[in-house]
Design an enzyme around this catalytic site. Sequence first.
Site, PDB file in Angstrom:
ATOM      1  CG  ASP A  14      -9.739   2.666  -7.471  1.00  0.00           C
ATOM      2  OD1 ASP A  14      -9.280   3.701  -6.970  1.00  0.00           O
ATOM      3  OD2 ASP A  14     -10.963   2.444  -7.554  1.00  0.00           O
ATOM      4  CG  ASP A 112     -12.188   2.082  -4.056  1.00  0.00           C
ATOM      5  OD1 ASP A 112     -11.353   2.943  -3.700  1.00  0.00           O
ATOM      6  OD2 ASP A 112     -12.776   2.117  -5.151  1.00  0.00           O
ATOM      7  CD  GLU A 113      -6.560   4.554  -4.269  1.00  0.00           C
ATOM      8  OE1 GLU A 113      -5.512   5.078  -4.623  1.00  0.00           O
ATOM      9  OE2 GLU A 113      -7.505   5.192  -3.782  1.00  0.00           O
TER      10      GLU A 113
HETATM   11  P1  TTP Z   1     -13.293   6.023  -6.043  1.00  0.00           P
HETATM   12  O1  TTP Z   1     -12.404   4.830  -6.205  1.00  0.00           O
HETATM   13  O2  TTP Z   1     -12.699   7.366  -6.298  1.00  0.00           O
HETATM   14  O3  TTP Z   1     -14.547   5.903  -7.016  1.00  0.00           O
HETATM   15  P2  TTP Z   1     -15.390   4.644  -7.420  1.00  0.00           P
HETATM   16  O4  TTP Z   1     -14.819   3.379  -6.879  1.00  0.00           O
HETATM   17  O5  TTP Z   1     -16.820   4.877  -7.046  1.00  0.00           O
HETATM   18  O6  TTP Z   1     -15.330   4.663  -8.981  1.00  0.00           O
HETATM   19  P3  TTP Z   1     -14.087   4.314  -9.941  1.00  0.00           P
HETATM   20  O7  TTP Z   1     -12.939   3.933  -9.034  1.00  0.00           O
HETATM   21  O8  TTP Z   1     -14.562   3.169 -10.776  1.00  0.00           O
HETATM   22  O9  TTP Z   1     -13.838   5.540 -10.718  1.00  0.00           O
HETATM   23  O10 TTP Z   1     -13.894   6.058  -4.592  1.00  0.00           O
HETATM   24  C1  TTP Z   1     -14.261   4.891  -3.886  1.00  0.00           C
HETATM   25  C2  TTP Z   1     -15.526   5.123  -3.103  1.00  0.00           C
HETATM   26  O11 TTP Z   1     -15.343   6.225  -2.215  1.00  0.00           O
HETATM   27  C3  TTP Z   1     -16.710   5.484  -3.964  1.00  0.00           C
HETATM   28  O12 TTP Z   1     -17.420   4.330  -4.424  1.00  0.00           O
HETATM   29  C4  TTP Z   1     -17.544   6.339  -3.055  1.00  0.00           C
HETATM   30  C5  TTP Z   1     -16.553   6.982  -2.125  1.00  0.00           C
HETATM   31  N1  TTP Z   1     -16.352   8.392  -2.524  1.00  0.00           N
HETATM   32  C6  TTP Z   1     -17.025   9.376  -1.809  1.00  0.00           C
HETATM   33  O13 TTP Z   1     -17.720   9.108  -0.844  1.00  0.00           O
HETATM   34  N2  TTP Z   1     -16.867  10.694  -2.214  1.00  0.00           N
HETATM   35  C7  TTP Z   1     -16.098  11.049  -3.292  1.00  0.00           C
HETATM   36  O14 TTP Z   1     -15.993  12.243  -3.632  1.00  0.00           O
HETATM   37  C8  TTP Z   1     -15.412  10.009  -4.014  1.00  0.00           C
HETATM   38  C9  TTP Z   1     -14.563  10.350  -5.201  1.00  0.00           C
HETATM   39  C10 TTP Z   1     -15.581   8.707  -3.599  1.00  0.00           C
HETATM   40 MG    MG Z   2     -12.793   2.980  -7.089  1.00  0.00          MG
END
Ligand code: TTP
Ligand code: MG
Length: 365
Positions: A14, A112-113
């Site tokens: 991720d 992103d995962e």
């Molecule tokens: P995540 O992987 O949940 O969050 P992140 O990559 O920003 O942070 P981390 O993994 O380090 O905790 O989500 C990936 C992307 O998806 C995030 O950058 C923005 C988007 N997103 C939204 O648009 N709304 C949301 O509620 C969430 C959780 C993420």
């Molecule tokens: Mg992330």
Amino acid sequence: MSSSSLIRTILHIDLDAFYASAEQSVNQSLKNKPLIVGADPKEGKGRGVVLTASYEARKYGIHSGQPISQAYRLCPDAIYVRPNWHLYEQLSVKVMNILKAFADKLEQVSIDEAFLDITNKIADYDDATSLTKAVKSAIKRETGLTCSIGIAPNKSVAKIASDIQKPDGLTIVKPDQVSSFLAPLPASKISGIGPKSQKLLADLGIKTVGELASYPVNELVRHFGKNGAWMWNIANGIDRSEVVEQYERKSISAERTFEEDVSDFGIVYKTLGLLSDDVTNVLRNGGFLFKTAGIKVRFEDFTTITREKTLKDYTDSQQVLNKRCQELFKEFENDGRKIRLVGVRVSSLKKVSPMQKDLLAWIEN
Ligand code: TTP
Ligand code: MG
């Protein structure tokens, strides 16, 4: 097939603070700063939400989904930028292509995962460590992004592991460490156990994964139906689900909690419009069409209701989505309770080729 080949090695990756890191990767001046990607804060009067925040901004208590006005109160000096979907999609494709080289099978779960089945790419867990280092440095070199990785014998444990040391984390859980790794964690760490199940579990005296694992499974089934058996298995480190190659996004959604519960439907309808806009942006950037439009409404007493409608044809039109959402909301106008949250969701998605997309745009215009 030897018996050892039944033990799989799964990697979950991720990206860290993805949208914010993406912005930082193309703009030096944003590096190492509190950066918030989301709605315009309008000096505290903005109404949208935070999509994500850099880890520097998270120190102020800023997080995804929070009203942008609240983020502004916590850190007015942070840098606020609007999302650049195109950039995120481009970087995501780049990362997924890098990952393909490291896995027998790759399953992209979100922008992103991803899960990678690396069983046949490694001889042992020492190999897994060096493979991870290679993955991290390739992504860093090609995109400037950092990521967190979990490695475990199944998908659910790998996912929990990747989340436990963020950012730039690496957590390896060997087969004989699964129980001791899971036992002390809060049950909500299991992907699929949301706030509602967490509360119901707490009512049964279950707080940790270990407590869930040793709870009588028939009791769990009585309370949760087949989900009870599912969560008991996961808590016991049993998850046979495979890494599935095809990336099929099932739905795209966006929601907004009002800062104060709302009784003015004008605000609700306007918000549904803004959310329809967000959803169709993500939809189009991913090259998808939708056929089912849905809304979610949460009242002041936290009762949550969803409604959806399946259309005759696939579309990616913001107007169509907005119109359907407005129609779906009508039945709640006479409810009497104030509204705490509304959401918009599209499902029954279909991937379209760029050419089809152009054609569609042409038909619509
Ligand atoms: P995540 O992987 O949940 O969050 P992140 O990559 O920003 O942070 P981390 O993994 O380090 O905790 O989500 C990936 C992307 O998806 C995030 O950058 C923005 C988007 N997103 C939204 O648009 N709304 C949301 O509620 C969430 C959780 C993420
Ligand atoms: Mg992330």
